[in-house]
Write an enzyme that holds these catalytic residues in place. Structure first.
Site, PDB file in Angstrom:
ATOM      1  N   CYS A  64       1.746 -26.210 -18.218  1.00 54.33           N
ATOM      2  CA  CYS A  64       1.245 -25.017 -17.535  1.00 54.33           C
ATOM      3  C   CYS A  64       2.398 -24.022 -17.445  1.00 54.33           C
ATOM      4  CB  CYS A  64       0.727 -25.395 -16.147  1.00 54.33           C
ATOM      5  SG  CYS A  64      -0.057 -24.039 -15.274  1.00 54.33           S
ATOM      6  N   CYS A  88      -6.698 -16.092 -19.100  1.00 54.06           N
ATOM      7  CA  CYS A  88      -5.580 -16.070 -18.165  1.00 54.06           C
ATOM      8  C   CYS A  88      -5.217 -14.638 -17.794  1.00 54.06           C
ATOM      9  CB  CYS A  88      -4.355 -16.756 -18.774  1.00 54.06           C
ATOM     10  SG  CYS A  88      -2.910 -16.786 -17.680  1.00 54.06           S
TER      11      CYS A  88
END
Length: 426
Positions: free
Chosen positions: A159, A355
């Protein structure tokens, strides 16, 4: 009447509970097990250390909203999943039986894999809201006597967005406080290049991210392995494209936040049976989000096993974004409903990536459909609107969670970004 147990109450578990209950109604029991009484909005954690948010801003008490939805909420930590006996053992010695289990725990943060890493060592974390609260205290001390900052993600991390966000949010805060000139900043990442993101890049994320770092006078080290962290010093090995040691770095810092690698949580990774998890403790699932060995177990979110998209000089994991999790949730709810009706699962998650990377006063957005290449759609963009969009989406998402409403949060955001719909209540 079937007992459908959801283990975990985060960005995967809470929408999973809402959608599962809406799908099966009163005919079946939906039960949520969580070690925390609150839901918290993880994407906003990077705003906590500079005091742009408080931890309480990001939390929602779950028991009242679960009760309104007709969902049983058990606020206890799980000790172990027992797939052979179809139950979840709890730390108080009790057990919760299930007909179907949905594992939505999120990850275990593997700070222990690198000496000195994490809140119990010498670096901060924004992976959990409580960690972010501790980081805020460290940031306050830093601002009294500014110095070098080192931000990034260690080997095996999966991540990367929050690391870039935290870096740029702090950079913005330093400029706002007129002390940026006193703070050298370095970004350290296991990615083979800036903007890889565990996805092989999306559109021009390499160019966009590199340009942003150059513009802000931020140095970077890619293909980096963090060997250890000591008080005020990080020891990093940079490797070449073949994985051979290229250069050793000793990086002084007065504030540091490094994202760790993830594993499955203890209750799952210590399950002690074959076929449920991979060696890192992540749940093995098929295209229907169902485990092949224990077919009454499904899993959604960061806790599922997804292999890296490509071999890299330093291990780089694959992110599981909110949009991707949303697709897993809907797929799981419909497949379990099908099984309850005597049918075989047919629904397949899309696994798309969306995102919004907030840079404090601007940002970068990207969309990958599907997340793992080759892709049908690749899109990225930048601008102040990304920062504003993330603020708006936080409010929107939290409002829906607080009201117990299940709907495609991220899909609506994607459509809005592409100019198709307007989110109500903005």
């Amino acid at each position: 009447m079937a007992r459908i147990v959801i283990l975990g109450a985060g960005i995967g578990g809470v929408p999973m509970a809402y959608e599962m209950k809406e799908t099966v109604g009163k005919k079946h029991d939906v039960i949520v097990i969580s070690d925390s009484p609150t839901f918290h909005f993880v994407p906003s954690n990077p705003w906590v250390p500079p005091r742009w948010r408080t931890p309480e801003d990001l939390k929602i008490e779950l028991a009242p909203v679960m009760k309104k939805k007709g969902i049983e909420f058990i606020q206890k930590a799980a000790a172990k999943v027992d797939p052979v006996n179809n139950q979840v053992q709890l730390v108080d010695g009790s057990a919760v039986a299930y007909d179907f289990l949905i594992i939505a725990t999120g990850p275990r943060l593997a700070f222990d894999e690198i000496p000195g890493l994490g809140p119990d060592g010498f670096t901060s974390s924004v992976c959990h809201v409580d960690h972010a609260a501790v980081a805020a205290e460290d940031w306050d001390r830093f601002m009294e006597n500014p110095g070098p900052i080192v931000i990034g993600a260690v080997q095996g991390a999966s991540c990367y967005g929050p690391a870039y966000e935290y870096l740029m949010i702090l950079e913005t805060e330093l400029r706002n406080k007129k002390v940026r000139d006193k703070v050298p900043m370095t970004f350290v990442t296991s990615e083979p290049y800036i903007g890889h993101l565990g996805l092989g890049g999306v559109g021009d994320t390499k160019g966009l991210m590199e340009s942003a770092l150059r513009e802000k006078s931020i140095k970077w080290i890619t293909n980096a392995k963090v060997d250890k962290v000591e008080s005020g010093m990080m020891f990093v090995t940079e490797v070449d494209e073949d994985g051979n040691d290229k250069k050793k770095h000793e990086l002084p810092f007065k504030h540091s936040m490094m994202l760790p690698a993830f594993t499955g949580v203890d209750a799952v990774r210590h399950v002690g049976v074959e076929g449920l998890i991979n060696p890192r403790g992540f749940v093995l699932v098929d295209e229907h989000q169902r485990n092949a060995t224990f077919k009454n177990i499904y899993s959604v979110g960061v806790c599922i096993a997804i292999p890296p998209i490509e071999k890299t000089p330093v291990p780089v994991g694959v992110p599981k974004t909110g949009y991707m999790i949303e697709s897993m949730v809907t797929t799981t709810a419909h497949n379990i409903a099908d099984e309850l009706a005597g049918k075989e699962p047919t629904h397949v998650a899309t696994w798309n990536a969306l995102c919004l990377a907030d840079f404090g006063d601007s940002g970068v957005a990207f969309l990958a459909m599907p997340q793992i290449p080759p892709r049908n759609t690749t899109w990225s963009a930048e601008g102040k609107w990304v920062h504003l969009a993330k603020i708006g989406f936080e409010k929107y998402f939290m409002r829906k969670i607080r009201k117990g409403i299940s709907e495609p949060y991220y899909e609506k955001l994607m459509l809005k970004l592409m100019g198709v719909v307007r989110i109500k209540g903005e």
